[in-house]
Design an enzyme around this catalytic site. Structure first.
Site, PDB file in Angstrom:
ATOM      1  N   ASP A   6      -6.977 -31.555 -11.422  1.00 14.97           N
ATOM      2  CA  ASP A   6      -7.321 -32.943 -11.736  1.00 14.97           C
ATOM      3  C   ASP A   6      -8.621 -33.351 -11.043  1.00 14.97           C
ATOM      4  O   ASP A   6      -8.757 -33.154  -9.834  1.00 14.97           O
ATOM      5  CB  ASP A   6      -6.164 -33.838 -11.254  1.00 14.97           C
ATOM      6  CG  ASP A   6      -6.096 -35.156 -11.994  1.00 14.97           C
ATOM      7  OD1 ASP A   6      -7.088 -35.504 -12.672  1.00 14.97           O
ATOM      8  OD2 ASP A   6      -5.070 -35.830 -11.896  1.00 14.97           O
ATOM      9  N   ASP A   7      -9.552 -33.916 -11.799  1.00 15.13           N
ATOM     10  CA  ASP A   7     -10.804 -34.430 -11.216  1.00 15.13           C
ATOM     11  C   ASP A   7     -11.668 -33.347 -10.580  1.00 15.13           C
ATOM     12  O   ASP A   7     -12.465 -33.641  -9.682  1.00 15.13           O
ATOM     13  CB  ASP A   7     -10.520 -35.507 -10.149  1.00 15.13           C
ATOM     14  CG  ASP A   7     -10.078 -36.843 -10.734  1.00 15.13           C
ATOM     15  OD1 ASP A   7      -9.813 -36.892 -11.947  1.00 15.13           O
ATOM     16  OD2 ASP A   7      -9.995 -37.838  -9.992  1.00 15.13           O
ATOM     17  N   CYS A  40      -8.500 -39.258 -17.307  1.00 15.15           N
ATOM     18  CA  CYS A  40      -7.354 -38.359 -17.420  1.00 15.15           C
ATOM     19  C   CYS A  40      -6.673 -38.281 -18.785  1.00 15.15           C
ATOM     20  O   CYS A  40      -6.756 -37.278 -19.476  1.00 15.15           O
ATOM     21  CB  CYS A  40      -6.340 -38.749 -16.353  1.00 15.15           C
ATOM     22  SG  CYS A  40      -4.870 -37.762 -16.426  1.00 15.15           S
ATOM     23  N   HIS A  69      -0.863 -36.834 -19.008  1.00 18.59           N
ATOM     24  CA  HIS A  69      -0.803 -37.959 -18.084  1.00 18.59           C
ATOM     25  C   HIS A  69       0.647 -38.435 -18.087  1.00 18.59           C
ATOM     26  O   HIS A  69       1.211 -38.683 -19.144  1.00 18.59           O
ATOM     27  CB  HIS A  69      -1.748 -39.074 -18.538  1.00 18.59           C
ATOM     28  CG  HIS A  69      -1.914 -40.139 -17.503  1.00 18.59           C
ATOM     29  ND1 HIS A  69      -2.724 -39.966 -16.407  1.00 18.59           N
ATOM     30  CD2 HIS A  69      -1.368 -41.361 -17.380  1.00 18.59           C
ATOM     31  CE1 HIS A  69      -2.672 -41.060 -15.655  1.00 18.59           C
ATOM     32  NE2 HIS A  69      -1.859 -41.927 -16.229  1.00 18.59           N
ATOM     33  N   ASP A 110      -9.654 -31.640 -15.600  1.00 19.00           N
ATOM     34  CA  ASP A 110      -9.654 -32.557 -16.750  1.00 19.00           C
ATOM     35  C   ASP A 110     -10.960 -33.337 -16.982  1.00 19.00           C
ATOM     36  O   ASP A 110     -11.160 -33.879 -18.065  1.00 19.00           O
ATOM     37  CB  ASP A 110      -8.431 -33.490 -16.730  1.00 19.00           C
ATOM     38  CG  ASP A 110      -8.384 -34.404 -15.510  1.00 19.00           C
ATOM     39  OD1 ASP A 110      -9.194 -34.215 -14.563  1.00 19.00           O
ATOM     40  OD2 ASP A 110      -7.536 -35.321 -15.501  1.00 19.00           O
ATOM     41  N   HIS A 111     -11.836 -33.392 -16.004  1.00 20.54           N
ATOM     42  CA  HIS A 111     -13.191 -33.968 -16.166  1.00 20.54           C
ATOM     43  C   HIS A 111     -13.912 -33.847 -14.838  1.00 20.54           C
ATOM     44  O   HIS A 111     -13.334 -33.382 -13.853  1.00 20.54           O
ATOM     45  CB  HIS A 111     -13.153 -35.438 -16.613  1.00 20.54           C
ATOM     46  CG  HIS A 111     -12.107 -36.223 -15.905  1.00 20.54           C
ATOM     47  ND1 HIS A 111     -12.208 -36.520 -14.572  1.00 20.54           N
ATOM     48  CD2 HIS A 111     -10.914 -36.712 -16.328  1.00 20.54           C
ATOM     49  CE1 HIS A 111     -11.119 -37.180 -14.217  1.00 20.54           C
ATOM     50  NE2 HIS A 111     -10.305 -37.299 -15.252  1.00 20.54           N
TER      51      HIS A 111
END
Ligand SMILES: *[C@@H]1O[C@H](CO)[C@@H](O)[C@H](O)[C@H]1NC(C)=O
Ligand SMILES: *[C@@H]1O[C@H](CO)[C@@H](O)[C@H](O)[C@H]1NC(C)=O
Ligand SMILES: *[C@@H]1O[C@H](CO)[C@@H](O)[C@H](O)[C@H]1NC(C)=O
Ligand SMILES: *[C@@H]1O[C@H](CO)[C@@H](O)[C@H](O)[C@H]1NC(C)=O
Length: 540
Positions: free
Chosen positions: A54-55, A101, A155, A346-347
């Site tokens: 994540d992130d 997300c 999510h 995710d980004h």
């Protein structure tokens, strides 16, 4: 097995035309092939280990180089992701479809873009607002796989109807220690946890990794005997805020190597729509008490910026170590040569560059994210195509890598179609990194402040990032290109940090017009027009 039979049938019909003798021979070949197949075990199908973080920006040691835009970084400690990258299709220039997300994950997991899933926020569920789309794990499940999910894949909560039940074969797993760490996390944007505390209260991602290891042990026997392959999805929460990590990881980042970003200011001529006031970070108690406004051309105090950067890198290395533990178990079980491994974050994330924090923008740092795909027998030597790729490309890639029936390209309105994709399989790139490929990739981000209902559509080309903030109609899900709140053009040849918006620079007028046309034409017009399986290519 079926593909062998088809080949035998093809031989038969081709030879039939050559005469009776050959026909007899061909019949014998077919019979012998079938007898042989019956006598031997069918080769086990390839499993899939689906790893998510994540992130995580592509701040992985093996990613550093021309594709990572900012020169400001310490040497990363990511030995496990580096090892995986060395034998994977390494997508060093992969872009998410929306830098937050649920929209990003929903898009990747359904293989469709936000304007098709209609998920632009952390609340809406694609099956309610987009369509009853088949997801990646669901597709594998439908083809006989044992599909198991844990941690953060979709999510959680309402945005996925509770981890999208149709995707999994067995009940979903969430780390129980999240209950303990949740309230602590709200008070601290970052925290290095000492060993004795961790022994008493394991961190949630460590529990998820342990659960992944136990799951692999359970599904291994059937996978090895060929009875049932697995699709095991493991979603880590770090390096998402709060950056809570075992203390030992901070040693890889001594204070002396941590630097401030060299561009703590918004791009020159940036339209205000491009900005996000990073409320996500400002609500942690330790940051809230600093009274930071989040306004353009302000940022956090210097010591806080340095601490946050150091903690982010440490949390990233912690995630790397858990990924190593899970992949290690795959090796212990003797499954590594028959298991596809994909990894993605995710980004991206802004770590104080432009004075900006978190994601929620269309900048390179928010839309650019890591992706790796290991396909045994195809990518073993490591393949690094210098091509722009998109997160929607993963679904058709995994399907082709596993030898499942290929999925067709979605038509313009795919709301009633359960199985289709708006991406392209990257397996042709794994076989030939210079294969024809899309030249432009697309992301988007909605804003309702300072102007109401605007969608920022952004496009990355080899040299440029081009963005238009257009009025957006949430009934038709269409932009109005004649009503623009802002335009951005960054020239990555001369300005890879995106510090100067050139949209209104007269010397860029011609390129701006071209980019604008290409943006309005959208992703379909950017598809490579060459595809050997033309069956799967539907023109606009
Ligand atoms: C959604 O698709 C699944 C799989 O094809 C099907 O079983 C289910 O009934 C569908 N649900 C709705 C609401 O159409
Ligand atoms: C932010 O700072 C940059 C660099 O000093 C300046 O060019 C730009 O105009 C500023 N932006 C705003 C909106 O004040
Ligand atoms: C933040 O604002 C509060 C309330 O106005 C004030 O008491 C406090 O001193 C401020 N803190 C800083 C770091 O400016
Ligand atoms: C997997 O492949 C590697 C390289 O080909 C080989 O060295 C190794 O022994 C194989 N492992 C298993 C369990 O077959």
């Amino acid at each position: 097995m079926s593909s062998v039979c088809i080949i035998a049938d093809k031989n038969l019909s081709r030879l039939t035309m050559a005469g009776t003798e050959l026909r007899k021979l061909a019949l014998w070949v077919t019979i012998l092939t079938l007898v042989q197949l019956g006598a031997t075990q069918p080769a086990p199908r390839k499993n899939v280990l689906f790893l998510v973080s994540d992130d995580m920006r592509p701040e992985i040691n093996s990613f550093l180089g021309p594709d990572f835009p900012t020169p400001i970084h310490p040497t990363m400690f990511t030995p496990n992701l580096d090892e995986l990258a060395g034998r994977s299709l390494m997508l060093a220039r992969s872009y998410v479809q929306q830098a937050v997300c649920s929209p990003s994950r929903t898009s990747l997991l359904t293989g469709r873009r936000p304007d098709t899933t209609h998920v632009y926020d952390l609340v809406k569920y694609f099956r309610h607002v987009g369509g009853n789309f088949t997801t990646i794990p669901q597709y594998f499940k439908q083809h006989g796989y044992m599909s198991v999910g844990m941690g953060k894949i979709f999510h959680p909560g309402h945005a996925s109807g509770g981890d999208d039940p149709p995707s999994w074969s067995v009940p979903y797993y969430h780390a129980p220690s999240a209950k303990y760490w949740g309230p602590i996390g709200r008070r601290h944007s970052w925290l290095a946890v000492d060993e004795s505390t961790e022994r008493q209260h394991p961190l949630p991602d460590s529990e998820t990794a342990q659960n992944a290891i136990e799951t692999l042990r359970k599904v291994a026997p059937k996978a090895k005997s060929g009875e049932q392959p697995f699709f095991v999805a493991v979603g880590f929460h770090k390096p998402h805020l709060p950056f809570i990590f075992p203390e030992k990881f901070i040693q890889h980042y001594p204070e002396s190597v941590i630097r401030l970003p060299d561009n703590q200011y918004a791009p020159v001529d940036m339209p205000p729509e491009a900005w996000s006031e990073y409320g996500e970070l400002r609500h942690y108690s330790d940051i809230a008490k600093l009274n930071a406004s989040g306004h353009i051309n302000t940022t956090l105090p210097k010591d806080v910026v340095l601490q946050l950067r150091r903690a982010y890198y440490s949390a990233l290395s912690y995630t790397d170590s858990l990924i190593g533990d899970v992949i290690g178990e795959l090796k212990n079980l003797g499954l590594e040569n028959n298991t596809i491994i994909s990894f993605w974050g995710d980004h991206g994330w802004q770590l104080g560059e432009h004075g900006e924090w978190c994601k929620h923008t269309n900048f390179e740092l928010a839309t650019h994210a890591p992706m790796l795909v290991y396909v045994p027998g195809i990518t073993d030597k490591g393949i690094k195509p210098e091509k722009l790729t998109e997160f929607v490309d993963l679904f058709p890639t995994l399907v082709e890598a596993a030898g499942l029936p290929l999925i067709p390209l979605c038509p313009k309105d795919s709301s009633k179609i359960e199985v289709c994709t708006e991406g392209q399989s990257m397996i042709p790139l794994a076989r030939d990194p210079s294969a024809p490929w899309k030249q432009r990739v697309f992301s988007q981000y909605p804003r309702s402040y300072p102007v109401k209902e605007v969608m920022g559509y952004t496009m990355r080309t080899e040299k440029y990032r081009y963005t238009e903030w257009a009025k957006f109609n949430y009934k038709t899900y269409m932009p109005d290109w004649t009503s623009l709140a802002g335009v951005e053009l960054y020239d990555h040849v001369t300005d890879d940090e995106e510090n100067h918006n050139k949209a209104n620079d007269p010397s860029y007028k011609k390129i701006r017009n071209t980019l604008s046309q290409q943006l309005h034409q959208g992703w379909r017009a950017a598809l490579p027009n060459v595809r050997d399986n033309t069956l799967y290519f539907t023109p606009v």
